[in-house]
Design a protein around this motif. Structure first.
Motif, PDB file in Angstrom:
ATOM      1  N   ARG A 293       0.833  -1.211   0.000  1.00  0.00           N
ATOM      2  CA  ARG A 293       0.000   0.000   0.000  1.00  0.00           C
ATOM      3  C   ARG A 293       0.864   1.256   0.000  1.00  0.00           C
ATOM      4  O   ARG A 293       0.529   2.257  -0.632  1.00  0.00           O
ATOM      5  N   ALA A 294       1.955   1.195   0.741  1.00  0.00           N
ATOM      6  CA  ALA A 294       2.870   2.344   0.754  1.00  0.00           C
ATOM      7  C   ALA A 294       3.420   2.584  -0.650  1.00  0.00           C
ATOM      8  O   ALA A 294       3.410   3.715  -1.149  1.00  0.00           O
ATOM      9  N   ARG A 295       3.850   1.498  -1.309  1.00  0.00           N
ATOM     10  CA  ARG A 295       4.388   1.634  -2.671  1.00  0.00           C
ATOM     11  C   ARG A 295       3.331   2.177  -3.627  1.00  0.00           C
ATOM     12  O   ARG A 295       3.621   3.042  -4.466  1.00  0.00           O
ATOM     13  N   ALA A 296       2.102   1.678  -3.491  1.00  0.00           N
ATOM     14  CA  ALA A 296       1.027   2.106  -4.386  1.00  0.00           C
ATOM     15  C   ALA A 296       0.775   3.611  -4.257  1.00  0.00           C
ATOM     16  O   ALA A 296       0.505   4.300  -5.240  1.00  0.00           O
ATOM     17  N   ALA A 297       0.869   4.113  -3.034  1.00  0.00           N
ATOM     18  CA  ALA A 297       0.603   5.542  -2.811  1.00  0.00           C
ATOM     19  C   ALA A 297       1.657   6.420  -3.475  1.00  0.00           C
ATOM     20  O   ALA A 297       1.418   7.598  -3.736  1.00  0.00           O
ATOM     21  N   LEU A 298       2.820   5.842  -3.738  1.00  0.00           N
ATOM     22  CA  LEU A 298       3.910   6.621  -4.366  1.00  0.00           C
ATOM     23  C   LEU A 298       3.732   6.757  -5.879  1.00  0.00           C
ATOM     24  O   LEU A 298       4.373   7.604  -6.511  1.00  0.00           O
ATOM     25  N   LYS A 299       2.873   5.908  -6.434  1.00  0.00           N
ATOM     26  CA  LYS A 299       2.754   5.851  -7.894  1.00  0.00           C
ATOM     27  C   LYS A 299       2.545   7.219  -8.546  1.00  0.00           C
ATOM     28  O   LYS A 299       3.176   7.543  -9.553  1.00  0.00           O
ATOM     29  N   ASP A 300       1.614   7.995  -7.959  1.00  0.00           N
ATOM     30  CA  ASP A 300       1.281   9.284  -8.573  1.00  0.00           C
ATOM     31  C   ASP A 300       2.145  10.441  -8.081  1.00  0.00           C
ATOM     32  O   ASP A 300       1.867  11.604  -8.402  1.00  0.00           O
ATOM     33  N   VAL A 301       3.143  10.125  -7.297  1.00  0.00           N
ATOM     34  CA  VAL A 301       4.086  11.171  -6.862  1.00  0.00           C
ATOM     35  C   VAL A 301       5.120  11.354  -7.980  1.00  0.00           C
ATOM     36  O   VAL A 301       5.669  10.352  -8.462  1.00  0.00           O
ATOM     37  N   PRO A 302       5.358  12.596  -8.416  1.00  0.00           N
ATOM     38  CA  PRO A 302       6.316  12.803  -9.510  1.00  0.00           C
ATOM     39  C   PRO A 302       7.689  12.205  -9.183  1.00  0.00           C
ATOM     40  O   PRO A 302       8.135  12.264  -8.040  1.00  0.00           O
ATOM     41  N   ARG A 303       8.339  11.667 -10.212  1.00  0.00           N
ATOM     42  CA  ARG A 303       9.664  11.087 -10.030  1.00  0.00           C
ATOM     43  C   ARG A 303      10.645  12.148  -9.532  1.00  0.00           C
ATOM     44  O   ARG A 303      10.651  13.281 -10.004  1.00  0.00           O
ATOM     45  N   SER A 304      11.477  11.729  -8.606  1.00  0.00           N
ATOM     46  CA  SER A 304      12.526  12.617  -8.073  1.00  0.00           C
ATOM     47  C   SER A 304      13.449  11.755  -7.233  1.00  0.00           C
ATOM     48  O   SER A 304      13.085  10.627  -6.876  1.00  0.00           O
ATOM     49  N   PRO A 305      14.649  12.256  -6.949  1.00  0.00           N
ATOM     50  CA  PRO A 305      15.530  11.475  -6.066  1.00  0.00           C
ATOM     51  C   PRO A 305      14.857  11.181  -4.720  1.00  0.00           C
ATOM     52  O   PRO A 305      15.045  10.103  -4.156  1.00  0.00           O
ATOM     53  N   ALA A 306      14.070  12.132  -4.225  1.00  0.00           N
ATOM     54  CA  ALA A 306      13.403  11.906  -2.938  1.00  0.00           C
ATOM     55  C   ALA A 306      12.384  10.780  -3.050  1.00  0.00           C
ATOM     56  O   ALA A 306      12.259   9.941  -2.141  1.00  0.00           O
ATOM     57  N   ARG A 307      11.647  10.739  -4.163  1.00  0.00           N
ATOM     58  CA  ARG A 307      10.692   9.654  -4.331  1.00  0.00           C
ATOM     59  C   ARG A 307      11.408   8.310  -4.410  1.00  0.00           C
ATOM     60  O   ARG A 307      10.956   7.311  -3.830  1.00  0.00           O
ATOM     61  N   SER A 308      12.543   8.258  -5.100  1.00  0.00           N
ATOM     62  CA  SER A 308      13.316   7.007  -5.153  1.00  0.00           C
ATOM     63  C   SER A 308      13.715   6.562  -3.755  1.00  0.00           C
ATOM     64  O   SER A 308      13.643   5.380  -3.412  1.00  0.00           O
ATOM     65  N   GLU A 309      14.133   7.543  -2.978  1.00  0.00           N
ATOM     66  CA  GLU A 309      14.534   7.244  -1.601  1.00  0.00           C
ATOM     67  C   GLU A 309      13.351   6.683  -0.804  1.00  0.00           C
ATOM     68  O   GLU A 309      13.488   5.734  -0.032  1.00  0.00           O
ATOM     69  N   LEU A 310      12.190   7.278  -0.987  1.00  0.00           N
ATOM     70  CA  LEU A 310      10.984   6.800  -0.296  1.00  0.00           C
ATOM     71  C   LEU A 310      10.664   5.365  -0.720  1.00  0.00           C
ATOM     72  O   LEU A 310      10.293   4.529   0.118  1.00  0.00           O
ATOM     73  N   ALA A 311      10.820   5.082  -2.004  1.00  0.00           N
ATOM     74  CA  ALA A 311      10.539   3.733  -2.499  1.00  0.00           C
ATOM     75  C   ALA A 311      11.518   2.722  -1.899  1.00  0.00           C
ATOM     76  O   ALA A 311      11.127   1.638  -1.463  1.00  0.00           O
ATOM     77  N   GLN A 312      12.799   3.125  -1.847  1.00  0.00           N
ATOM     78  CA  GLN A 312      13.806   2.230  -1.267  1.00  0.00           C
ATOM     79  C   GLN A 312      13.553   1.963   0.220  1.00  0.00           C
ATOM     80  O   GLN A 312      13.825   0.883   0.729  1.00  0.00           O
ATOM     81  N   LEU A 313      13.038   2.989   0.890  1.00  0.00           N
ATOM     82  CA  LEU A 313      12.773   2.851   2.327  1.00  0.00           C
ATOM     83  C   LEU A 313      11.791   1.717   2.610  1.00  0.00           C
ATOM     84  O   LEU A 313      11.883   1.049   3.634  1.00  0.00           O
ATOM     85  N   VAL A 314      10.844   1.514   1.705  1.00  0.00           N
ATOM     86  CA  VAL A 314       9.865   0.441   1.913  1.00  0.00           C
ATOM     87  C   VAL A 314      10.586  -0.897   2.026  1.00  0.00           C
ATOM     88  O   VAL A 314      10.329  -1.684   2.947  1.00  0.00           O
ATOM     89  N   ASP A 315      11.513  -1.134   1.109  1.00  0.00           N
ATOM     90  CA  ASP A 315      12.264  -2.396   1.153  1.00  0.00           C
ATOM     91  C   ASP A 315      13.130  -2.488   2.403  1.00  0.00           C
ATOM     92  O   ASP A 315      13.201  -3.529   3.052  1.00  0.00           O
ATOM     93  N   LEU A 316      13.783  -1.379   2.710  1.00  0.00           N
ATOM     94  CA  LEU A 316      14.650  -1.381   3.899  1.00  0.00           C
ATOM     95  C   LEU A 316      13.860  -1.697   5.165  1.00  0.00           C
ATOM     96  O   LEU A 316      14.290  -2.473   6.014  1.00  0.00           O
ATOM     97  N   VAL A 317      12.701  -1.079   5.287  1.00  0.00           N
ATOM     98  CA  VAL A 317      11.874  -1.289   6.482  1.00  0.00           C
ATOM     99  C   VAL A 317      11.384  -2.736   6.543  1.00  0.00           C
ATOM    100  O   VAL A 317      11.376  -3.366   7.605  1.00  0.00           O
ATOM    101  N   LEU A 318      11.008  -3.244   5.394  1.00  0.00           N
ATOM    102  CA  LEU A 318      10.460  -4.597   5.351  1.00  0.00           C
ATOM    103  C   LEU A 318      11.534  -5.652   5.625  1.00  0.00           C
ATOM    104  O   LEU A 318      11.267  -6.683   6.241  1.00  0.00           O
ATOM    105  N   GLU A 319      12.753  -5.380   5.168  1.00  0.00           N
ATOM    106  CA  GLU A 319      13.800  -6.397   5.254  1.00  0.00           C
ATOM    107  C   GLU A 319      14.747  -6.224   6.437  1.00  0.00           C
ATOM    108  O   GLU A 319      15.646  -7.030   6.622  1.00  0.00           O
ATOM    109  N   ARG A 320      14.555  -5.180   7.203  1.00  0.00           N
ATOM    110  CA  ARG A 320      15.548  -4.922   8.250  1.00  0.00           C
ATOM    111  C   ARG A 320      15.592  -6.050   9.284  1.00  0.00           C
ATOM    112  O   ARG A 320      14.586  -6.691   9.575  1.00  0.00           O
ATOM    113  N   GLN A 321      16.778  -6.264   9.802  1.00  0.00           N
ATOM    114  CA  GLN A 321      16.980  -7.337  10.781  1.00  0.00           C
ATOM    115  C   GLN A 321      17.242  -6.755  12.172  1.00  0.00           C
ATOM    116  O   GLN A 321      17.399  -7.490  13.141  1.00  0.00           O
ATOM    117  N   SER A 322      17.338  -5.433  12.236  1.00  0.00           N
ATOM    118  CA  SER A 322      17.588  -4.807  13.544  1.00  0.00           C
ATOM    119  C   SER A 322      17.022  -3.406  13.549  1.00  0.00           C
ATOM    120  O   SER A 322      16.625  -2.886  12.517  1.00  0.00           O
TER     121      SER A 322
END
Lengths: 322, 322
Positions: A293-322
């Motif tokens: 759902r977080a990723r889906a909400a980003l779809k209509d956000v214009p592309r930018s380095p900040a948006r890329s960072e937000l997208a990467q954060l989803v994976d980091l949060v999901l995969e973190r071990q600590s």
């Protein structure tokens, strides 16, 4: 260069957090600096900063105090949580109350909260109304959690309510305020807020999973603490009979270690049973769903380095071990 | 009729305090209402309301949330103070932590503080910057008091600093904000703020005197508590050798009741010695002096029913027995 804006912004937030807690009263300054330099993930101020940049903001000075305020709310609640939880370590460091005692820890939490207020004051009514609401919901979430743990009545619905109030709401608020500083485009603001809300849910569910299966050393805090206190990930699964949601059963387990299978540590025993029950997998699926759902909400956000960072954060949060 | 404005305003403040703490989380609402209906003197919101009216304000709706916020700050700190002081009664009623336990008391104090923030948010930067500063100073004052009591190093200067930070500052802020809502006349605002600051000092000195010589039943709380905790009025006198400013000597006294004169209760003993030392009289003189300063600051405030009320308050504060 926008990527520079991100790292410059995060450094400025760090600086502002420390400067904010300057005080003539030594213990307040020392204790505040102690918790602020204990290696927090800073994911909440990132929400504010990245939402601001993703919504077109370019002036770091505009967003830095607000982002620092968001982290300060979180920090204040950590100090009070640690008192209530009797936690001796946090992020691998001694907790404030274990060093300075409970009275000064309580006052330090209050002090940090006044710093939230000071940092936010210049932003005007619209922002302060949003932030005040988030602070209030956060305390409601903490209280609901404590009440549910005490009564042993935590279930899936209450668990969702708790993580929404105590975690997702502040994530959402951070992104909403950051975006509002940069744009009047309501849809864009709402997309970033929805992203952050769902990232907050994901973050908390993963946090609760790590409390059961994580590595204490990597986490810098004891695992099983939430379990001991009758709350946490167990409630997201449907197999509640196996969990420690029931404070009474924890007490029983502590009083009567299971001699039959030779497991003397009731927390270890509960954690084992929980892992075997499938509750972790169910929680994991929920985290994957909120992450989607977080990723889906980003779809209509214009592309930018900040948006890329937000997208990467989803994976980091999901995969973190600590 | 301005007098009606005063009583109508105070009723509206009372109403707003209770409405503000509506919450879906039962314990937060119950505990908040418990402390809010425990018969506080409401002198701080009076500062805001009366300064507003004395500065020419006429629209109660403008000042009521702000005045309620001021009382809410005070109430939040009472809840946390009672935890730190282990007080079982406050204003004749059981304290929140003695009914709901420490965890919920701590969270209720936090919750009340978020309500301050919510009430103030609509007022905009100028007011919120002033209020945030006052909140921060209040916590600094409480901390300085706790630190001084712990180290036993409380003296006259530190005592003055403590009561300025923890009490007079919020009185001053209440009046300043109330006046600023009504007028742009800086001299008038400053006169009302100076009045309130000195009334706050007077109020706290009298409070500390009553802790030593007051009647526990009339006060609705145990007397000698401040003394037990190594703080309070004793530090305003020069005869510090008689006082309990030194936490260590209190501990000694508790451990070794003075068998020689047959006084087994160390607190009663200290109170007796303090009364005999002349420290009370010195504190009394200081209260008279700060009361005079409060009256002097009113001189240039235009006559009005609100100003008369402010003048009367000085006598009431100075002469109160509970």
């Amino acid at each position: 260069m926008p990527n520079d804006l991100i790292s410059t912004g995060m450094k400025a937030i760090e600086q502002m957090l420390l400067v904010s807690v300057d005080s003539d009263i030594d213990v307040l300054q020392s204790a505040s600096q102690h918790i602020l330099t204990s290696g927090g993930k800073r994911i909440r101020p990132q929400m504010a900063l990245l939402a601001y940049l993703a919504a077109g903001g370019e002036d770091l000075e505009q967003v830095v105090p607000l982002a620092a305020a968001v982290e300060m709310v979180h920090t204040a609640t950590l100090v009070h949580d640690d008192i209530n939880d009797h936690s001796l370590t946090r992020r691998g460091k001694a907790t404030i109350h274990s060093i300075w005692g409970r009275t000064f820890a309580l006052l330090t939490g209050d002090y940090l909260f006044t710093k939230v207020y000071e940092l936010m004051a210049p932003y005007g009514p619209a922002f302060n109304i949003i932030m005040a609401g988030a602070c209030s919901r956060l305390v409601e979430g903490e209280t609901l959690q404590a009440a549910a743990a005490k009564s042993g009545s935590i279930d899936r619905d209450i668990y969702k309510q708790i993580i929404s109030l105590k975690t997702a709401s502040l994530f959402e608020t951070a992104a909403r305020m950051g975006a509002l500083l940069a744009t009047t485009d309501e849809a864009l603001v709402n997309n970033l807020a929805t992203y952050a809300y769902n990232l907050g849910l994901t973050f908390q569910i993963v946090d609760d999973i790590l409390d059961v299966i994580g590595d204490a050393e990597a986490l810098g805090k004891p695992v099983g603490l939430d379990l001991l206190q009758g709350r946490g990930v167990l409630a997201v699964g449907k197999h509640q009979q196996v969990g420690a949601g029931d404070g009474a059963s924890v007490a029983t387990a502590v009083a009567e270690p299971d001699a039959a299978n030779g497991v003397a540590d009731p927390i270890a025993e509960m954690m084992l049973r929980l892992r075997e029950s499938g509750a972790i997998e169910i929680a994991r699926l929920q985290a994957v769903e909120t992450a989607d759902r977080a990723r889906a909400a980003l779809k209509d956000v214009p592309r930018s380095p900040a948006r890329s960072e937000l997208a990467q954060l989803v994976d980091l949060v999901l995969e973190r071990q600590s």
